[in-house]
Design a protein around this motif. Structure first.
Motif, short mmCIF file in Angstrom:
data_model
loop_
_atom_site.label_atom_id
_atom_site.label_comp_id
_atom_site.label_asym_id
_atom_site.label_seq_id
_atom_site.Cartn_x
_atom_site.Cartn_y
_atom_site.Cartn_z
N GLU A 1 11.65 30.56 6.75
CA GLU A 1 12.20 31.41 7.84
C GLU A 1 11.04 31.71 8.98
O GLU A 1 11.13 32.47 9.86
CB GLU A 1 12.64 32.86 7.34
N ALA A 2 9.78 31.11 8.63
CA ALA A 2 8.92 31.37 9.82
C ALA A 2 9.19 31.12 11.12
O ALA A 2 9.64 29.93 11.35
CB ALA A 2 7.61 30.63 9.17
N PRO A 3 8.72 31.77 12.04
CA PRO A 3 9.39 31.56 13.38
C PRO A 3 8.83 30.21 13.93
O PRO A 3 9.17 29.64 14.80
CB PRO A 3 8.86 32.70 14.27
N ILE A 4 7.58 29.73 13.47
CA ILE A 4 6.92 28.59 13.96
C ILE A 4 7.93 27.33 13.93
O ILE A 4 7.93 26.57 14.77
CB ILE A 4 5.82 28.24 13.13
N PHE A 5 8.87 27.61 12.86
CA PHE A 5 9.86 26.29 12.61
C PHE A 5 10.61 26.16 13.74
O PHE A 5 11.48 25.15 14.01
CB PHE A 5 10.48 26.21 11.37
N ASP A 6 10.98 27.24 14.67
CA ASP A 6 11.81 27.15 15.69
C ASP A 6 11.21 26.24 16.81
O ASP A 6 11.88 25.59 17.70
CB ASP A 6 12.14 28.59 16.56
N LEU A 7 10.01 26.08 16.79
CA LEU A 7 9.19 25.40 17.90
C LEU A 7 8.83 23.91 17.55
O LEU A 7 8.41 23.05 18.42
CB LEU A 7 7.79 26.18 17.86
N VAL A 8 8.91 23.76 16.15
CA VAL A 8 8.09 22.40 15.92
C VAL A 8 9.10 21.06 15.96
O VAL A 8 10.47 21.18 16.10
CB VAL A 8 7.80 22.43 14.30
N ALA B 1 -0.19 23.14 12.87
CA ALA B 1 -0.07 24.65 12.56
C ALA B 1 -0.05 24.69 10.94
O ALA B 1 0.89 24.44 10.59
CB ALA B 1 0.56 25.41 13.44
N ASN B 2 -1.03 25.19 10.35
CA ASN B 2 -1.10 25.53 8.94
C ASN B 2 -1.08 26.82 8.60
O ASN B 2 -2.28 27.78 8.94
CB ASN B 2 -2.36 24.67 8.31
N GLY B 3 -0.18 27.46 7.96
CA GLY B 3 -0.23 29.10 7.46
C GLY B 3 -0.26 29.76 8.47
O GLY B 3 -0.97 30.91 8.74
N ILE B 4 0.41 29.36 9.66
CA ILE B 4 0.47 30.10 10.76
C ILE B 4 2.19 30.50 11.24
O ILE B 4 2.92 29.77 11.03
CB ILE B 4 -0.08 29.29 12.07
N SER B 5 2.30 31.82 11.39
CA SER B 5 3.69 32.27 11.49
C SER B 5 4.49 31.79 12.81
O SER B 5 5.66 31.67 12.75
CB SER B 5 3.82 33.75 11.25
N GLY C 1 -4.29 29.59 9.96
CA GLY C 1 -3.97 30.78 10.19
C GLY C 1 -4.11 31.88 8.89
O GLY C 1 -5.10 31.42 7.95
N ARG C 2 -3.42 32.84 8.86
CA ARG C 2 -3.71 33.83 7.76
C ARG C 2 -3.41 33.24 6.32
O ARG C 2 -4.20 33.54 5.24
CB ARG C 2 -2.89 35.13 7.96
N GLY C 3 -2.22 32.32 6.34
CA GLY C 3 -2.09 31.71 5.16
C GLY C 3 -3.22 30.78 4.44
O GLY C 3 -3.19 30.41 3.53
N VAL C 4 -4.16 30.41 5.20
CA VAL C 4 -5.31 29.76 4.57
C VAL C 4 -6.03 30.66 3.55
O VAL C 4 -6.67 29.94 2.56
CB VAL C 4 -6.35 29.37 5.67
N GLY C 5 -6.01 31.93 3.85
CA GLY C 5 -6.34 32.99 2.69
C GLY C 5 -7.65 33.25 2.70
O GLY C 5 -8.31 34.19 1.80
N GLY C 6 -8.79 32.54 3.38
CA GLY C 6 -10.17 32.94 3.37
C GLY C 6 -10.93 31.78 4.09
O GLY C 6 -10.51 30.84 4.24
N ALA C 7 -12.10 32.28 4.37
CA ALA C 7 -13.13 31.60 4.94
C ALA C 7 -13.33 30.02 4.21
O ALA C 7 -13.55 29.06 4.63
CB ALA C 7 -14.30 31.99 5.66
#
Ligand code: FAD
Length: 321
Positions: A292-299, A265-269, A210-216
């Motif tokens: 606190e990233a919402p993804i942690f509610d799911l994992v 999921a890496n760098g995905i909120s 995701g956006r956390g990857v920071g660039g192509a």
């Protein structure tokens, strides 16, 4: 036992995995009868594999129309197959774009009900009961077609592939094409450049960035982990919109829906629109530096950490094992 029609998705006679999964489901509901269509004689070679996975009968039709025209000839053939077996307990089709169009047209012609994107189908006294994940995966529903032959499309990875030897008797299916069948012609096919990785919607493992990857320029980190695991690569819309990865790899409400055994999921909120495309994954792992990233509610497993440190170590560990 009642017959259950399974529409076979294959490439030059090589049966695709979602069809083998459909055969597993079909065996729960009755006797699987595979419908195998091809533009040339290559399709026929698929019959053996279908028998090895439980197809009691294989109805084969070969005609140029299946290769030259869009979906309508295939609907004509499925309708003919329904006529051959009488009243099947269900017609199962894999949930691809094409599969859903075929299923919808067939249900309309049969005057019966359609259930799309099922993630499970089980037998019941009243007929097959399908489970779906709806409204951006906010709800899980179970439903049943109450009139006519149930036509159900099933998402890839919704059932295991299981070998189950059956007769696999090959029978010719005679199809007469309606006027609509030749209405739209395929004028060119441009194969997508192969990455050597599995198809995103069919892969058993998906590694997403995701956006956390920071660039192509950093996506090779995601690709390296994916390659170590034999996985497909996915991306969030933020990463796709930024031009870091192709849209064909987007997972989510406006991208593809995946349901692999393992989703990383890496760098995905974990926005609701991203969840909609991956929430039914069997095991979910997230790497995110924000606890606190919402993804942690799911994992099932969460790693609070910087992906630039975690991923190289993980990839290294897997490849050197
Ligand atoms: P962000 O929300 O910005 O999250 C980035 C995450 O990366 C953060 O949690 C941050 O803590 C973490 N991070 C940053 N740096 C690091 C690091 N070094 N190491 C580890 N973690 C780090 N989105 C989709 O994905 N798919 C869709 O199909 C989709 N469809 C949409 C449809 C509509 C109608 C709308 C309105 C939106 C849609 N979206 C979709 C967008 C969605 O709402 C989110 O904006 C998007 O999913 C956010 O992507 P992201 O998680 O990559 O980015």
């Amino acid at each position: 036992m009642a017959d259950v029609l399974v529409f076979v998705d294959h490439v030059d006679g090589v049966v695709r995995k979602p069809t083998l999964e459909l055969l597993t489901i079909a065996r729960r509901l009755g006797d699987p009868v595979a419908v195998l269509l091809g533009a040339g004689s290559g399709a026929r070679q698929a019959a053996g594999v279908l028998g090895e996975h439980g197809a009691v009968r294989v109805l084969v039709a070969e005609a140029e129309e299946f290769g030259q025209y869009l979906v309508v000839p295939k609907v004509d053939a499925l309708q003919a197959a329904v006529g051959v077996v009488g009243e099947p307990a269900a017609v199962l089709v894999a949930s691809s774009g094409e599969g859903k169009e075929i299923a919808a047209r067939l249900a309309l012609r049969l005057g019966s009900g359609l259930i799309t994107d099922a993630v499970d189908v089980q037998a019941s006294e009243e007929g097959p009961v399908a489970t779906q994940s709806v409204f951006a995966a906010a709800f899980t529903t179970t439903s049943r077609v109450t009139s006519g032959v149930p036509v159900i499309t099933v998402k890839p990875n919704s059932a295991p592939v299981e070998q189950a030897a059956a007769a696999g008797t090959v029978e010719e299916l005679s199809v007469s094409f309606g006027e609509l069948a030749t209405g739209t012609k395929v004028v060119a096919r441009t194969p997508r450049q192969s990455t050597g990785r599995p198809e995103l919607t069919e892969a058993a493992i998906v590694v997403s960035g995701g956006r956390g990857v920071g660039g192509a320029e950093n996506f090779p980190l995601i690709e390296a982990l994916a390659d170590a695991l034999g996985a497909a690569v996915g991306a969030s819309r933020a990463a796709v919109d930024a031009g870091w990865y192709p849209h064909s790899n987007q997972v989510g409400q406006t991208g593809k829906t995946v349901s692999p055994q393992l989703y990383i999921a890496n760098g995905i909120s974990g926005a609701i629109q991203h969840r909609a495309g991956m929430q039914t994954s069997k095991t979910i792992v997230a790497v995110n530096k924000d606890p606190e990233a919402p993804i942690f509610d799911l994992v099932d497993y969460g790693v609070v950490g910087d992906l630039f440190q975690v991923l190289p170590q993980l990839t290294d560990d897997i490849t050197t094992r």
